[in-house]
Design a protein around this motif. Structure first.
Motif, PDB file in Angstrom:
ATOM      1  N   ALA A  82     -51.739 -74.929  77.875  1.00 60.96           N
ATOM      2  CA  ALA A  82     -52.646 -75.509  78.778  1.00 60.96           C
ATOM      3  C   ALA A  82     -52.998 -76.895  78.423  1.00 60.96           C
ATOM      4  CB  ALA A  82     -53.730 -74.846  79.008  1.00 60.96           C
ATOM      5  N   PRO A  83     -52.652 -77.904  79.407  1.00 64.95           N
ATOM      6  CA  PRO A  83     -52.736 -79.344  78.907  1.00 64.95           C
ATOM      7  C   PRO A  83     -54.213 -79.484  78.601  1.00 64.95           C
ATOM      8  CG  PRO A  83     -52.279 -79.353  81.321  1.00 64.95           C
ATOM      9  CD  PRO A  83     -52.185 -77.800  80.701  1.00 64.95           C
ATOM     10  N   ASP A  84     -55.061 -78.858  78.880  1.00 61.33           N
ATOM     11  CA  ASP A  84     -56.625 -79.155  78.538  1.00 61.33           C
ATOM     12  C   ASP A  84     -57.154 -78.068  77.286  1.00 61.33           C
ATOM     13  OD1 ASP A  84     -56.593 -77.041  80.238  1.00 61.33           O
ATOM     14  OD2 ASP A  84     -58.476 -77.645  81.345  1.00 61.33           O
ATOM     15  N   LEU A  85     -55.985 -77.507  76.697  1.00 64.63           N
ATOM     16  CA  LEU A  85     -56.454 -76.520  75.831  1.00 64.63           C
ATOM     17  C   LEU A  85     -57.677 -76.832  74.908  1.00 64.63           C
ATOM     18  CD1 LEU A  85     -54.379 -73.869  74.079  1.00 64.63           C
ATOM     19  CD2 LEU A  85     -55.904 -75.241  72.925  1.00 64.63           C
ATOM     20  N   VAL A  86     -57.616 -77.867  74.294  1.00 65.41           N
ATOM     21  CA  VAL A  86     -58.566 -78.228  73.168  1.00 65.41           C
ATOM     22  C   VAL A  86     -59.738 -78.363  73.745  1.00 65.41           C
ATOM     23  CG1 VAL A  86     -59.013 -80.114  71.583  1.00 65.41           C
ATOM     24  CG2 VAL A  86     -56.846 -79.186  71.701  1.00 65.41           C
ATOM     25  N   ASP A  87     -59.850 -79.347  74.989  1.00 62.30           N
ATOM     26  CA  ASP A  87     -61.249 -79.359  75.486  1.00 62.30           C
ATOM     27  C   ASP A  87     -61.772 -78.087  76.397  1.00 62.30           C
ATOM     28  OD1 ASP A  87     -61.143 -82.031  75.464  1.00 62.30           O
ATOM     29  OD2 ASP A  87     -60.181 -82.562  77.285  1.00 62.30           O
ATOM     30  N   ARG A  88     -60.982 -77.259  76.757  1.00 59.67           N
ATOM     31  CA  ARG A  88     -61.625 -76.021  77.188  1.00 59.67           C
ATOM     32  C   ARG A  88     -62.085 -74.964  75.875  1.00 59.67           C
ATOM     33  NH1 ARG A  88     -57.133 -72.931  80.451  1.00 59.67           N
ATOM     34  NH2 ARG A  88     -58.966 -71.391  80.896  1.00 59.67           N
ATOM     35  N   ALA A  89     -61.386 -74.941  74.831  1.00 55.36           N
ATOM     36  CA  ALA A  89     -61.771 -74.203  73.792  1.00 55.36           C
ATOM     37  C   ALA A  89     -62.944 -74.924  73.140  1.00 55.36           C
ATOM     38  CB  ALA A  89     -60.791 -74.180  72.604  1.00 55.36           C
ATOM     39  N   HIS A  90     -63.296 -76.338  73.234  1.00 53.22           N
ATOM     40  CA  HIS A  90     -64.459 -76.807  72.862  1.00 53.22           C
ATOM     41  C   HIS A  90     -65.696 -76.423  73.644  1.00 53.22           C
ATOM     42  CE1 HIS A  90     -62.001 -79.923  70.477  1.00 53.22           C
ATOM     43  NE2 HIS A  90     -62.219 -78.750  69.677  1.00 53.22           N
ATOM     44  N   GLU A  91     -65.461 -76.529  74.856  1.00 60.25           N
ATOM     45  CA  GLU A  91     -66.463 -76.194  75.982  1.00 60.25           C
ATOM     46  C   GLU A  91     -66.731 -74.753  75.728  1.00 60.25           C
ATOM     47  OE1 GLU A  91     -66.823 -75.887  80.806  1.00 60.25           O
ATOM     48  OE2 GLU A  91     -65.024 -76.511  80.085  1.00 60.25           O
ATOM     49  N   VAL A  92     -66.182 -73.660  75.695  1.00 59.71           N
ATOM     50  CA  VAL A  92     -66.393 -72.384  75.587  1.00 59.71           C
ATOM     51  C   VAL A  92     -66.884 -71.816  74.296  1.00 59.71           C
ATOM     52  CG1 VAL A  92     -64.912 -71.514  77.196  1.00 59.71           C
ATOM     53  CG2 VAL A  92     -64.053 -71.526  74.804  1.00 59.71           C
ATOM     54  N   LEU A  93     -66.630 -72.721  73.132  1.00 58.77           N
ATOM     55  CA  LEU A  93     -67.349 -72.452  71.842  1.00 58.77           C
ATOM     56  C   LEU A  93     -68.519 -73.151  71.593  1.00 58.77           C
ATOM     57  CD1 LEU A  93     -63.876 -71.937  69.773  1.00 58.77           C
ATOM     58  CD2 LEU A  93     -65.047 -70.107  70.689  1.00 58.77           C
ATOM     59  N   GLY A  94     -68.601 -74.232  72.359  1.00 61.50           N
ATOM     60  CA  GLY A  94     -69.850 -74.955  72.176  1.00 61.50           C
ATOM     61  C   GLY A  94     -69.535 -76.117  71.120  1.00 61.50           C
ATOM     62  N   GLY A  95     -68.345 -76.602  70.888  1.00 62.86           N
ATOM     63  CA  GLY A  95     -68.161 -77.639  69.868  1.00 62.86           C
ATOM     64  C   GLY A  95     -66.758 -77.320  69.566  1.00 62.86           C
ATOM     65  N   ARG A  96     -66.373 -78.069  68.255  1.00 59.18           N
ATOM     66  CA  ARG A  96     -65.319 -78.000  67.497  1.00 59.18           C
ATOM     67  C   ARG A  96     -65.369 -76.574  66.878  1.00 59.18           C
ATOM     68  NH1 ARG A  96     -61.975 -82.168  67.730  1.00 59.18           N
ATOM     69  NH2 ARG A  96     -62.751 -84.147  68.447  1.00 59.18           N
ATOM     70  N   VAL A  97     -63.959 -76.268  66.616  1.00 55.55           N
ATOM     71  CA  VAL A  97     -63.806 -74.832  65.765  1.00 55.55           C
ATOM     72  C   VAL A  97     -63.943 -74.975  64.274  1.00 55.55           C
ATOM     73  CG1 VAL A  97     -62.448 -72.908  65.611  1.00 55.55           C
ATOM     74  CG2 VAL A  97     -62.412 -74.365  67.586  1.00 55.55           C
ATOM     75  N   ASP A  98     -64.869 -74.158  63.571  1.00 52.76           N
ATOM     76  CA  ASP A  98     -64.825 -74.296  62.327  1.00 52.76           C
ATOM     77  C   ASP A  98     -63.761 -73.523  61.375  1.00 52.76           C
ATOM     78  OD1 ASP A  98     -67.706 -74.680  62.076  1.00 52.76           O
ATOM     79  OD2 ASP A  98     -68.394 -72.715  62.851  1.00 52.76           O
ATOM     80  N   VAL A  99     -62.927 -72.927  61.802  1.00 49.02           N
ATOM     81  CA  VAL A  99     -61.865 -72.525  61.290  1.00 49.02           C
ATOM     82  C   VAL A  99     -60.621 -71.866  62.355  1.00 49.02           C
ATOM     83  CG1 VAL A  99     -60.990 -70.806  59.429  1.00 49.02           C
ATOM     84  CG2 VAL A  99     -63.319 -71.408  59.435  1.00 49.02           C
ATOM     85  N   VAL A 100     -59.495 -72.452  61.938  1.00 48.88           N
ATOM     86  CA  VAL A 100     -58.323 -72.246  62.778  1.00 48.88           C
ATOM     87  C   VAL A 100     -57.259 -71.697  62.033  1.00 48.88           C
ATOM     88  CG1 VAL A 100     -56.482 -73.222  64.313  1.00 48.88           C
ATOM     89  CG2 VAL A 100     -58.826 -74.330  64.146  1.00 48.88           C
ATOM     90  N   PHE A 101     -56.975 -70.354  62.476  1.00 46.85           N
ATOM     91  CA  PHE A 101     -55.870 -69.482  61.834  1.00 46.85           C
ATOM     92  C   PHE A 101     -54.536 -69.938  62.787  1.00 46.85           C
ATOM     93  CE2 PHE A 101     -59.867 -67.608  60.527  1.00 46.85           C
ATOM     94  CZ  PHE A 101     -59.330 -67.224  59.430  1.00 46.85           C
ATOM     95  N   ASP A 102     -53.600 -70.667  62.147  1.00 47.51           N
ATOM     96  CA  ASP A 102     -52.471 -70.785  62.895  1.00 47.51           C
ATOM     97  C   ASP A 102     -51.303 -69.882  62.412  1.00 47.51           C
ATOM     98  OD1 ASP A 102     -50.069 -71.836  63.702  1.00 47.51           O
ATOM     99  OD2 ASP A 102     -50.101 -73.707  63.208  1.00 47.51           O
ATOM    100  N   CYS A 103     -51.147 -68.860  63.322  1.00 43.77           N
ATOM    101  CA  CYS A 103     -50.282 -67.814  63.129  1.00 43.77           C
ATOM    102  C   CYS A 103     -48.868 -68.328  63.863  1.00 43.77           C
ATOM    103  CB  CYS A 103     -50.651 -66.503  63.782  1.00 43.77           C
ATOM    104  SG  CYS A 103     -52.508 -65.981  63.015  1.00 43.77           S
ATOM    105  N   VAL A 104     -48.649 -69.417  64.483  1.00 39.75           N
ATOM    106  CA  VAL A 104     -47.440 -69.666  64.948  1.00 39.75           C
ATOM    107  C   VAL A 104     -46.635 -70.695  63.965  1.00 39.75           C
ATOM    108  CG1 VAL A 104     -46.281 -70.897  66.911  1.00 39.75           C
ATOM    109  CG2 VAL A 104     -48.656 -69.618  67.178  1.00 39.75           C
ATOM    110  N   ALA A 105     -47.349 -71.654  63.401  1.00 40.26           N
ATOM    111  CA  ALA A 105     -46.762 -72.730  62.343  1.00 40.26           C
ATOM    112  C   ALA A 105     -45.719 -73.297  63.050  1.00 40.26           C
ATOM    113  CB  ALA A 105     -46.326 -71.841  61.148  1.00 40.26           C
ATOM    114  N   ARG A 106     -45.856 -73.942  63.954  1.00 41.72           N
ATOM    115  CA  ARG A 106     -44.920 -74.925  64.517  1.00 41.72           C
ATOM    116  C   ARG A 106     -45.573 -76.109  64.987  1.00 41.72           C
ATOM    117  NH1 ARG A 106     -42.201 -71.214  62.845  1.00 41.72           N
ATOM    118  NH2 ARG A 106     -40.434 -70.368  63.584  1.00 41.72           N
ATOM    119  N   ALA A 107     -44.691 -77.272  65.300  1.00 39.19           N
ATOM    120  CA  ALA A 107     -45.279 -78.443  65.630  1.00 39.19           C
ATOM    121  C   ALA A 107     -46.436 -78.424  66.548  1.00 39.19           C
ATOM    122  CB  ALA A 107     -44.255 -79.389  65.913  1.00 39.19           C
ATOM    123  N   GLN A 108     -46.232 -77.774  67.527  1.00 43.06           N
ATOM    124  CA  GLN A 108     -47.412 -77.920  68.661  1.00 43.06           C
ATOM    125  C   GLN A 108     -48.505 -77.073  68.376  1.00 43.06           C
ATOM    126  OE1 GLN A 108     -46.259 -75.480  72.284  1.00 43.06           O
ATOM    127  NE2 GLN A 108     -47.905 -76.048  73.469  1.00 43.06           N
TER     128      GLN A 108
END
Length: 344
Positions: free
Chosen positions: A218-244
């Motif tokens: 989703a091109p607006d993934l970051v904005d949507r995540a911030h919206e539903v969580l009420g701000g930036r994320v405290d901890v991100v677990f990257d289980c993909v580990a690729r550039a994207q």
């Protein structure tokens, strides 16, 4: 006991065969174990495709294994025939600075049973007795097959510290991502968002407790995540580990937050926005495998009912169809694929 046994050898994703080899005998401080269930890990698939940075082809897989003791060598008499066990497959030196500090999961000489040594996708195998954990009588073999896969997320979540009241994003809803979600929720995460490309995986993440799921493209993934969580994320677990995913993680995480890299990255360089890392004091940390404490936590989590084995285990193949198991594990809609080893 027969004088020979079957063992899987992987030469490529299209060449997974059974070989007939002499049955092993336990040496000093070793156990001879009959395999019951063996998981096909994401690392196994990467290795079979020839793109795992630390596993060379051909190899003999099987590090996610549940089994039963057949015989104990000298020094391992605390175990008796029939004891049900699960293997903790990190083979460490015990002498390097990391081992002496208790961080043997990053031993300087680390080898992994079933990755750099012949593994347990076989009728029988030997293993040092200090590399196994006895199973509770109340735990089924199917549940036990998830101890090793869960221990990696448990170790990763422990690196984040107390998650009580904090927001968490899990990038990737494969087996490790889904188990990371479970471990994070158990550690007290207040709100969780999970991303993936596959609708079926996102649906499963919701069933396992994700508060929000988002399409990873989703091109607006970051904005949507911030919206539903009420701000930036405290901890991100990257289980993909690729550039994207790393780019998304860096945009998602809060100032002073953490990015924990759980997935096995592709060989070579991955771009990272160092300006954001510096300006926001973002901590990026890798996590590898687990220790005995993580296994104990995994066992507690599973016996508590926090992990629905039937939701996570999506296919089981007999040993003679190990090739089909590897092919199935390529299917992005599968979660955990197992190989069963019936007694012969």
């Amino acid at each position: 006991m027969s004088e020979s046994m079957r063992r899987v050898v992987v030469r490529s994703i299209d060449d997974v065969q059974l070989e007939q080899v002499p049955a092993p005998a336990p040496g000093d401080d070793e156990l001879l174990v009959r395999s019951t269930l063996v998981g096909v890990c994401g690392s196994d698939v990467h290795a079979a495709l020839g793109d795992h940075p630390f596993i060379d082809l051909p190899y003999r897989p099987g590090h996610e294994v549940v089994g039963a003791v057949v015989a104990a060598g000298p020094g391992a008499e605390d175990f008796k025939t029939g004891d049900r066990i699960v293997v903790e497959p990190n083979l460490y030196c015990g002498h390097c600075p990391q081992c002496l500090a208790g961080r043997y999961n990053i031993c300087e000489q680390l080898k992994v049973f079933g990755c750099q040594t012949p593994g347990a996708m076989a009728d029988l195998f030997t293993i040092p007795a200090d590399r196994v954990h006895r199973l509770p009588d109340t735990m089924t073999d199917r549940q036990a097959a998830l101890i090793e896969p869960l221990a990696t997320p448990v170790h990763a979540v422990a690196k984040a510290g107390d998650l009580t009241g904090r927001t968490v994003a899990v990038l990737g809803a494969g087996p490790i991502g889904l188990l990371t979600l479970i471990a994070a929720r158990h550690a007290g995460a207040a709100r969780t968002v999970v991303t993936d490309l596959r609708p079926a995986k996102l649906e499963r993440a919701r069933r396992l407790g994700a508060d929000v799921t988002l399409n990873a493209d989703a091109p607006d993934l970051v904005d949507r995540a911030h919206e539903v969580l009420g701000g930036r994320v405290d901890v991100v677990f990257d289980c993909v580990a690729r550039a994207q995913s790393m780019a998304q993680a860096t945009e998602l995480v809060a100032k002073g937050g953490q990015i924990i890299v759980v997935g096995v990255g592709a060989p070579g360089a991955t771009p990272v926005r160092l300006d954001l890392v510096q300006d926001r004091e973002i901590r990026i940390e890798g996590t590898l495998m687990y220790t005995a404490a993580d296994y104990r936590t995994s066992i507690t989590l599973i016996t508590s009912g926090a992990v629905d084995a039937d939701e996570v285990i999506t296919a089981v193949y007999p040993l003679e169809e190990a090739g089909k198991a590897f092919t199935a594990a390529l299917d992005p809609d599968q979660v955990k694929v197992l190989v069963s080893v019936p007694q012969t």
